[in-house]
Design a protein around this motif. Sequence first.
Motif, PDB file in Angstrom:
ATOM      1  N   SER A  75       0.826  -1.202   0.000  1.00 11.77           N
ATOM      2  CA  SER A  75       0.000   0.000   0.000  1.00 11.77           C
ATOM      3  C   SER A  75       0.867   1.262   0.000  1.00 11.77           C
ATOM      4  N   LEU A  76       2.008   1.208   0.707  1.00  8.91           N
ATOM      5  CA  LEU A  76       2.907   2.351   0.698  1.00  8.91           C
ATOM      6  C   LEU A  76       3.485   2.558  -0.697  1.00  8.91           C
ATOM      7  N   GLU A  77       3.852   1.463  -1.331  1.00  6.84           N
ATOM      8  CA  GLU A  77       4.391   1.540  -2.687  1.00  6.84           C
ATOM      9  C   GLU A  77       3.380   2.185  -3.635  1.00  6.84           C
ATOM     10  N   ARG A  78       2.126   1.773  -3.535  1.00  5.19           N
ATOM     11  CA  ARG A  78       1.100   2.343  -4.412  1.00  5.19           C
ATOM     12  C   ARG A  78       0.843   3.817  -4.078  1.00  5.19           C
ATOM     13  N   GLY A  79       0.897   4.152  -2.783  1.00  4.90           N
ATOM     14  CA  GLY A  79       0.714   5.541  -2.392  1.00  4.90           C
ATOM     15  C   GLY A  79       1.820   6.438  -2.926  1.00  4.90           C
ATOM     16  N   LEU A  80       3.061   5.936  -2.894  1.00  3.38           N
ATOM     17  CA  LEU A  80       4.176   6.712  -3.445  1.00  3.38           C
ATOM     18  C   LEU A  80       4.029   6.874  -4.953  1.00  3.38           C
ATOM     19  N   ALA A  81       3.518   5.813  -5.605  1.00  7.17           N
ATOM     20  CA  ALA A  81       3.287   5.906  -7.048  1.00  7.17           C
ATOM     21  C   ALA A  81       2.248   6.975  -7.359  1.00  7.17           C
ATOM     22  N   VAL A  82       1.213   7.069  -6.523  1.00  6.70           N
ATOM     23  CA  VAL A  82       0.187   8.099  -6.707  1.00  6.70           C
ATOM     24  C   VAL A  82       0.813   9.495  -6.573  1.00  6.70           C
ATOM     25  N   MET A  83       1.715   9.670  -5.604  1.00  6.54           N
ATOM     26  CA  MET A  83       2.380  10.955  -5.436  1.00  6.54           C
ATOM     27  C   MET A  83       3.223  11.305  -6.658  1.00  6.54           C
ATOM     28  N   GLU A  84       3.921  10.310  -7.219  1.00  7.64           N
ATOM     29  CA  GLU A  84       4.739  10.556  -8.401  1.00  7.64           C
ATOM     30  C   GLU A  84       3.867  10.950  -9.589  1.00  7.64           C
ATOM     31  N   ILE A  85       2.712  10.313  -9.716  1.00  2.01           N
ATOM     32  CA  ILE A  85       1.798  10.658 -10.808  1.00  2.01           C
ATOM     33  C   ILE A  85       1.275  12.082 -10.633  1.00  2.01           C
ATOM     34  N   LEU A  86       0.915  12.449  -9.410  1.00  3.22           N
ATOM     35  CA  LEU A  86       0.466  13.821  -9.156  1.00  3.22           C
ATOM     36  C   LEU A  86       1.565  14.827  -9.493  1.00  3.22           C
ATOM     37  N   ALA A  87       2.811  14.455  -9.218  1.00  3.83           N
ATOM     38  CA  ALA A  87       3.924  15.360  -9.510  1.00  3.83           C
ATOM     39  C   ALA A  87       4.047  15.634 -11.006  1.00  3.83           C
ATOM     40  N   MET A 133      -5.439  16.497 -11.024  1.00  3.31           N
ATOM     41  CA  MET A 133      -6.053  15.324 -11.649  1.00  3.31           C
ATOM     42  C   MET A 133      -7.367  14.997 -10.957  1.00  3.31           C
ATOM     43  N   THR A 134      -8.292  14.465 -11.728  1.00  5.23           N
ATOM     44  CA  THR A 134      -9.537  13.991 -11.132  1.00  5.23           C
ATOM     45  C   THR A 134      -9.321  12.582 -10.600  1.00  5.23           C
ATOM     46  N   LEU A 135     -10.240  12.144  -9.780  1.00  3.14           N
ATOM     47  CA  LEU A 135     -10.178  10.794  -9.223  1.00  3.14           C
ATOM     48  C   LEU A 135     -10.155   9.765 -10.347  1.00  3.14           C
ATOM     49  N   THR A 136     -11.000   9.959 -11.360  1.00  2.00           N
ATOM     50  CA  THR A 136     -11.065   9.015 -12.483  1.00  2.00           C
ATOM     51  C   THR A 136      -9.746   8.967 -13.237  1.00  2.00           C
ATOM     52  N   GLU A 137      -9.144  10.124 -13.470  1.00  2.00           N
ATOM     53  CA  GLU A 137      -7.860  10.163 -14.180  1.00  2.00           C
ATOM     54  C   GLU A 137      -6.775   9.433 -13.391  1.00  2.00           C
ATOM     55  N   MET A 138      -6.777   9.632 -12.075  1.00  2.00           N
ATOM     56  CA  MET A 138      -5.785   8.949 -11.254  1.00  2.00           C
ATOM     57  C   MET A 138      -6.001   7.440 -11.286  1.00  2.00           C
ATOM     58  N   ALA A 139      -7.242   6.999 -11.168  1.00  2.00           N
ATOM     59  CA  ALA A 139      -7.536   5.565 -11.194  1.00  2.00           C
ATOM     60  C   ALA A 139      -7.019   4.936 -12.481  1.00  2.00           C
ATOM     61  N   GLU A 140      -7.211   5.632 -13.593  1.00  2.00           N
ATOM     62  CA  GLU A 140      -6.770   5.084 -14.877  1.00  2.00           C
ATOM     63  C   GLU A 140      -5.257   5.042 -14.980  1.00  2.00           C
ATOM     64  N   GLU A 141      -4.587   6.133 -14.603  1.00  2.00           N
ATOM     65  CA  GLU A 141      -3.141   6.193 -14.772  1.00  2.00           C
ATOM     66  C   GLU A 141      -2.405   5.305 -13.770  1.00  2.00           C
ATOM     67  N   ALA A 142      -2.948   5.183 -12.565  1.00  2.00           N
ATOM     68  CA  ALA A 142      -2.292   4.376 -11.528  1.00  2.00           C
ATOM     69  C   ALA A 142      -2.746   2.922 -11.550  1.00  2.00           C
ATOM     70  N   ASP A 143      -3.670   2.598 -12.448  1.00  2.00           N
ATOM     71  CA  ASP A 143      -4.219   1.243 -12.545  1.00  2.00           C
ATOM     72  C   ASP A 143      -4.849   0.814 -11.217  1.00  2.00           C
ATOM     73  N   LEU A 144      -5.693   1.710 -10.685  1.00  2.00           N
ATOM     74  CA  LEU A 144      -6.399   1.453  -9.442  1.00  2.00           C
ATOM     75  C   LEU A 144      -7.906   1.492  -9.695  1.00  2.00           C
ATOM     76  N   THR A 145      -8.653   0.915  -8.773  1.00  2.00           N
ATOM     77  CA  THR A 145     -10.098   1.094  -8.828  1.00  2.00           C
ATOM     78  C   THR A 145     -10.402   2.536  -8.401  1.00  2.00           C
ATOM     79  N   ARG A 146     -11.592   3.028  -8.714  1.00  2.00           N
ATOM     80  CA  ARG A 146     -11.958   4.369  -8.279  1.00  2.00           C
ATOM     81  C   ARG A 146     -11.937   4.474  -6.756  1.00  2.00           C
ATOM     82  N   ALA A 147     -12.392   3.401  -6.100  1.00  2.00           N
ATOM     83  CA  ALA A 147     -12.407   3.407  -4.637  1.00  2.00           C
ATOM     84  C   ALA A 147     -10.985   3.454  -4.085  1.00  2.00           C
ATOM     85  N   GLY A 148     -10.083   2.696  -4.706  1.00  2.00           N
ATOM     86  CA  GLY A 148      -8.696   2.697  -4.261  1.00  2.00           C
ATOM     87  C   GLY A 148      -8.038   4.041  -4.476  1.00  2.00           C
TER      88      GLY A 148
END
Length: 256
Positions: free
Chosen positions: A13-25, A31-46
């Motif tokens: 989970s930490l690894e995925r959270g850091l990946a989310v931060m890198e994507i935001l950078a 970014m919208t929630l939907t855009e993040m889900a698509e780029e990070a390969d996560l569910t919308r809930a995740g």
Amino acid sequence: MEDEATLRDHVGSLERGLAVMEILARHPAGMTLTEMAEEADLTRAGARRFLLTLSATGYATQSGRLFSLSPRLLTVARTWLGGASLWTFATPIMREVAGRFDEACNAAVLSGEDVVYVARIPGRRILSVALDVGTRLPAYCTSMGRVLVSGLAADELKSFLAEAKIERRTAKTITGRAALRKAIEKARADGFAIVDEELEPGLRSIAVPINDRAGRTVAAINVSTQSARFSVEAMEREILPALLNAKRRVEEFFFV
């Protein structure tokens, strides 16, 4: 057993959270929630959980539907850079080099496909490349990048050459991966690298590695100059000895 232990201690989970931060950078406009889900390969809930956690801890901000990184991350980076005592003590040595040639002297470490500036003594001559502590530049077309990558293990170098995003920045930029490997291997064999107008027209630089006690390349220092000021031959003849002396002094102070 070591691999099993490593996997057991790995916090996904930490690894995925850091990946989310890198994507935001990479998306400073947000970014919208939907855009993040698509780029990070996560569910919308995740994606929602990660973004709301970053917002709650102050590392991200939310404006309407858009999430973006907050200045708190910059504070963390500055704290880390400011605490890097190696560069506090290496700066006077770098200043001597910069003053001798009236050119910029820089230090950087490798971060993924980039070099990150950790110390900089600017020269008096203005270059169009905006550089400061924390600046990231592509490793493949910079002198410090070449010597840093030349210090990678064989499997790490193979991955770098396979995955690095390479684009032609000038007419002289090496873009062929086989040719780039050759340039990196030359840097390893020579113990220095000169990059001639590959990052920007009119900009030349020469770099040497900083190695720890085990011989691992942990950083690099360089001198960057305008091509009208120093030829490639003059850089090797005049600037390289000064850089090698600075390298020796830094390594002796910290690693011997």
